[in-house]
Write an enzyme that holds these catalytic residues in place. Structure first.
Site, short mmCIF file in Angstrom:
data_model
loop_
_atom_site.label_atom_id
_atom_site.label_comp_id
_atom_site.label_asym_id
_atom_site.label_seq_id
_atom_site.Cartn_x
_atom_site.Cartn_y
_atom_site.Cartn_z
N SER A 15 5.68 6.89 5.50
CA SER A 15 5.64 8.08 4.44
C SER A 15 5.61 7.57 3.07
O SER A 15 4.47 7.95 2.50
CB SER A 15 7.11 8.74 4.52
OG SER A 15 7.24 9.50 5.60
N CYS A 43 9.09 8.62 10.16
CA CYS A 43 9.22 9.90 10.26
C CYS A 43 8.29 10.60 10.85
O CYS A 43 8.72 11.72 12.06
CB CYS A 43 9.04 10.55 8.89
SG CYS A 43 9.14 12.28 8.73
N CYS A 48 11.74 12.54 12.03
CA CYS A 48 11.86 13.83 11.55
C CYS A 48 11.20 14.79 12.60
O CYS A 48 11.39 15.75 12.95
CB CYS A 48 11.49 13.90 10.09
SG CYS A 48 11.60 12.55 9.14
N LYS A 51 11.58 14.93 16.29
CA LYS A 51 13.11 15.32 16.41
C LYS A 51 13.04 16.88 16.18
O LYS A 51 13.77 17.64 16.97
CB LYS A 51 13.94 14.49 15.42
CG LYS A 51 15.46 15.07 15.22
CD LYS A 51 15.61 16.32 14.46
CE LYS A 51 15.29 16.22 12.88
NZ LYS A 51 15.82 15.27 12.15
N TYR A 99 -3.05 11.03 9.48
CA TYR A 99 -2.75 10.14 8.56
C TYR A 99 -3.79 9.22 8.53
O TYR A 99 -3.99 8.64 7.36
CB TYR A 99 -1.46 9.65 9.05
CG TYR A 99 -0.14 10.09 8.38
CD1 TYR A 99 0.17 11.28 8.82
CD2 TYR A 99 0.63 9.50 7.57
CE1 TYR A 99 1.28 11.95 8.04
CE2 TYR A 99 1.69 10.11 6.73
CZ TYR A 99 1.90 11.31 7.21
OH TYR A 99 3.10 12.09 6.53
N TYR A 179 23.90 11.53 10.85
CA TYR A 179 22.70 12.54 11.08
C TYR A 179 22.17 12.39 12.65
O TYR A 179 21.97 13.49 13.19
CB TYR A 179 21.58 12.27 10.21
CG TYR A 179 21.78 12.59 8.76
CD1 TYR A 179 20.87 13.65 8.31
CD2 TYR A 179 22.43 11.93 7.62
CE1 TYR A 179 20.81 14.24 7.06
CE2 TYR A 179 22.25 12.10 6.37
CZ TYR A 179 21.50 13.40 6.18
OH TYR A 179 21.39 13.51 4.67
N GLU A 183 22.57 15.38 15.39
CA GLU A 183 21.20 16.43 15.74
C GLU A 183 20.92 16.03 17.33
O GLU A 183 20.62 17.17 18.01
CB GLU A 183 20.14 15.66 14.93
CG GLU A 183 20.12 16.11 13.54
CD GLU A 183 18.88 15.57 12.61
OE1 GLU A 183 18.86 16.13 11.44
OE2 GLU A 183 18.36 14.75 12.92
N HIS A 437 19.20 42.36 1.21
CA HIS A 437 20.07 42.87 2.16
C HIS A 437 19.24 43.31 3.34
O HIS A 437 18.35 44.16 3.18
CB HIS A 437 20.90 43.96 1.45
CG HIS A 437 21.78 44.62 2.49
ND1 HIS A 437 23.06 43.69 2.80
CD2 HIS A 437 21.94 45.80 3.17
CE1 HIS A 437 23.74 44.56 3.82
NE2 HIS A 437 23.25 45.88 3.96
N GLU A 442 22.43 36.48 1.39
CA GLU A 442 22.84 37.21 -0.02
C GLU A 442 24.37 36.91 -0.18
O GLU A 442 24.96 37.24 -1.27
CB GLU A 442 22.91 38.73 0.57
CG GLU A 442 23.74 39.25 1.69
CD GLU A 442 23.36 40.79 1.76
OE1 GLU A 442 23.54 41.48 1.07
OE2 GLU A 442 23.09 41.11 3.07
P1 NDP Z 1 24.08 7.50 9.60
O1 NDP Z 1 24.51 6.35 8.50
O2 NDP Z 1 23.91 8.85 9.25
O3 NDP Z 1 25.50 7.53 10.54
C1 NDP Z 1 25.91 6.26 11.37
C2 NDP Z 1 27.10 6.65 11.93
O4 NDP Z 1 27.51 5.61 12.89
C3 NDP Z 1 28.23 6.87 11.19
O5 NDP Z 1 29.07 8.07 11.67
C4 NDP Z 1 28.99 5.77 11.24
O6 NDP Z 1 30.53 5.85 11.10
C5 NDP Z 1 28.86 5.19 12.72
N1 NDP Z 1 28.73 3.72 12.58
C6 NDP Z 1 28.30 2.85 11.95
N2 NDP Z 1 28.60 1.68 12.53
C7 NDP Z 1 29.27 1.47 13.60
C8 NDP Z 1 29.84 0.69 14.64
N3 NDP Z 1 29.73 -0.39 14.30
N4 NDP Z 1 30.67 1.48 15.51
C9 NDP Z 1 30.63 2.74 15.56
N5 NDP Z 1 30.16 3.49 14.89
C10 NDP Z 1 29.71 3.11 13.64
O7 NDP Z 1 23.05 6.85 10.33
P2 NDP Z 1 22.09 7.54 11.67
O8 NDP Z 1 21.74 6.25 12.32
O9 NDP Z 1 22.46 8.76 12.00
O10 NDP Z 1 20.93 7.81 10.64
C11 NDP Z 1 20.35 6.83 9.80
C12 NDP Z 1 19.63 7.72 8.64
O11 NDP Z 1 18.66 8.42 8.78
C13 NDP Z 1 20.59 8.66 7.88
O12 NDP Z 1 21.73 8.26 7.03
C14 NDP Z 1 19.91 9.51 7.02
O13 NDP Z 1 19.54 8.96 5.87
C15 NDP Z 1 18.32 9.51 8.15
N6 NDP Z 1 18.24 10.63 8.78
C16 NDP Z 1 17.95 12.00 8.24
C17 NDP Z 1 17.82 13.03 9.13
C18 NDP Z 1 17.60 14.15 8.11
O14 NDP Z 1 17.23 14.22 7.01
N7 NDP Z 1 17.90 15.37 9.00
C19 NDP Z 1 17.85 12.92 10.38
C20 NDP Z 1 18.06 11.66 11.02
C21 NDP Z 1 18.23 10.38 10.24
P3 NDP Z 1 31.12 5.88 9.65
O15 NDP Z 1 30.80 7.24 9.02
O16 NDP Z 1 32.47 5.68 9.84
O17 NDP Z 1 30.47 4.89 8.77
#
Ligand code: NDP
Length: 460
Positions: A15, A43, A48, A51, A99, A179, A183, A437, A442
């Site tokens: 992107s 994405c 995105c 998904k 693209y 995320y 999801e 409404h 609302e």
């Molecule tokens: P996130 O950073 O959102 O979540 C990672 C999760 O994994 C957290 O719950 C984290 O726990 C856990 N975690 C990290 N390391 C370990 C470990 N060693 N052992 C166990 N658990 C662990 O990453 P995602 O992979 O879900 O997504 C990546 C990024 O992609 C997102 O942050 C977002 O920016 C983007 N994204 C956006 C979307 C959207 O806009 N709808 C959809 C999908 C992705 P803890 O919280 O304790 O750190």
């Protein structure tokens, strides 16, 4: 000696890279972009877009159930995963072609190759060809990170592979609470899999508002998703019928698919950043200033590789601002504040601005408004679900500092609330807006009673 020279060489046609390339070209720059995988990046190819298509697919099961209360007799519905995946693949191929066509239309030269930096101005392609560039943009994105090495990690997939499974797994175990985990839990559950989500902390979606985390967890559980907190996956063993997953508390769970969504790491290795002298930031991304310029003056970086806010629209904005700055004579910084975001969980979550906890830390006076109600559609369908909305208001200025929504179309709603928050709308502005409404939205303009009020003095 370089084989040819360009004004801009972009590494990565996702992107951010694609936007930067076409805008730079429209300013008259000669631009080459290198992509080693598929044009469109995470994405479009495995993020995105596919998904969201799976999310749409997953929601039909709830719609079929809800229809009965409205008088519809829906025969037992069946679902065919291979059809969904084939149709999704066709759409992704169409987008990739679109693209590619855009790049062609903007006279950007696309090279399907890995690119290696040899120095601050020289890029070597896998063919051995060398390109000399006045400016280089790194837009290499990020990739899934599986966390600690555990026994059986090779049996674990990431979201990359989830888009290409041959069949829908009956039992899915997902590790992570962010995320992607949330999801995909909704996707698999909606399509009929039995889903267990394992998260290491107290509650899913760390960093989001605590009320939101609690509410969404309850809604997910009501939809049959089992959420296990304060545990991690310790080992995965392949057995006759699936995988035997051991948790840190020695519990064992059987699954047909084990997926980790434990975050993503910026793609910063294996393409010569050191040779070019590009420095990394403490968070593992490429260090950049507010114009996305790296430690090397002619090298810039945008998107997930910089590990700022890892969202597609942010990467697009950063890529556009880079091109305006370097080739358009319009120095442009990207404003990373009040970025609205949605989690396409079931139900959906939309957020902009501060959480209650952040507001209490940063502001001297905070007013909280919140509501939770049964959506109108659920009255006849009989579905056990509630919408949640919360406004976090700066008590000193009356500005709405944060808005949090869980419910149908929360992503669509938060896009518009985001405009108001970005403009500095006050709670009085919300109140002065006439309600539409009957809608769920609302409620955003009819919340009158404070749920809580905090001031520094009171907190002391
Ligand atoms: P996130 O950073 O959102 O979540 C990672 C999760 O994994 C957290 O719950 C984290 O726990 C856990 N975690 C990290 N390391 C370990 C470990 N060693 N052992 C166990 N658990 C662990 O990453 P995602 O992979 O879900 O997504 C990546 C990024 O992609 C997102 O942050 C977002 O920016 C983007 N994204 C956006 C979307 C959207 O806009 N709808 C959809 C999908 C992705 P803890 O919280 O304790 O750190």
């Amino acid at each position: 000696m370089a084989d040819h020279e360009v004004d801009l060489f972009v590494i990565g046609a996702g992107s951010g890279g694609v936007r930067a390339a076409r805008i730079a070209s429209s300013y008259g720059a000669s631009v080459t972009i290198a992509e080693e995988y598929r044009v469109g990046g995470t994405c479009v190819i495995r993020g995105c877009v596919p998904k969201k298509l799976l999310v749409y697919a997953a929601r039909f099961s709830g719609d079929f159930e809800d229809a009965a209360g409205y008088g519809w007799n829906v025969p037992a519905a069946t679902f065919h995963w291979p059809t969904l995946i084939a149709n999704k693949d066709r759409e992704i191929a169409r987008l990739e072609a679109a693209y590619t066509a855009t790049l062609e239309r903007f006279k950007v030269k696309l090279i399907k190759s890995r690119a290696m930096l040899e120095d601050a101005h020289t890029v070597r392609l896998s063919s051995g060809e060398r390109v000399r560039a006045k400016t280089i943009l790194i837009a290499t994105g990020a990739r899934p990170y599986h966390g600690a090495q555990i026994a059986g990690l090779d049996h674990v997939i990431s979201s990359n592979e989830a888009f290409h499974l041959a069949q829908l797994p009956k039992r899915v175990l997902i590790q992570g609470g962010g995320y992607i985990a949330v999801e995909f839990a909704g996707i698999f559950a909606g399509l009929g899999s039995r889903v267990t989500l394992v998260y290491r902390g107290e509650n899913i979606l760390r960093g989001f508002d605590d009320d939101v985390r609690e509410h969404l967890r309850g809604e997910m559980q009501r939809r049959g998703i089992k959420i296990i907190t304060k545990q991690t996956v310790a080992a995965v063993e392949k057995v006759d019928r699936g995988y035997d997953v051991a948790l840190s508390d020695n519990r064992q769970i059987m699954a047909d698919l084990v997926m980790f969504a434990t975050g993503r790491h910026p793609n910063v290795t294996g393409f010569g950043l050191e040779a070019a002298g590009v420095k990394l930031a403490a968070n593992g991304g490429i260090a950049v200033d507010s114009y996305s310029r790296t430690s090397v003056p002619n090298i810039y970086a945008v998107g997930d590789v910089t590990n700022r806010i890892n969202l597609t629209p942010v990467a697009v904005r950063e890529g556009h601002a880079f091109a305006d700055t370097v080739f358009g004579g319009k120095p442009t910084e990207v404003d990373h504040s009040n970025v609205p975001t949605a989690v396409f969980s079931e139900p959906e979550l939309g957020v902009v601005g501060l959480t209650e906890a952040q507001a209490r830390e940063r502001l001297t006076k905070v007013d909280i408004y919140k509501t939770s109600f049964r959506p109108m559609k659920a009255t006849l369908s009989g579905r056990d679900t509630r919408v949640f909305m919360k406004l976090v208001v700066d008590g000193s200025t009356d500005r709405v500092a944060g808005c949090h929504i869980i419910g149908p179309d929360a992503g669509e709603l938060i896009q518009l609330v985001g405009v108001a928050v970005k403009m500095g709308a006050t709670k009085a502005d919300f109140d002065a807006t006439m309600a539409v409404h009957p809608t769920a939205a609302e409620e955003l303009v009819t919340m009158r009673e404070k749920a809580a009020s905090y001031s520094q003095a009171a907190a002391e």
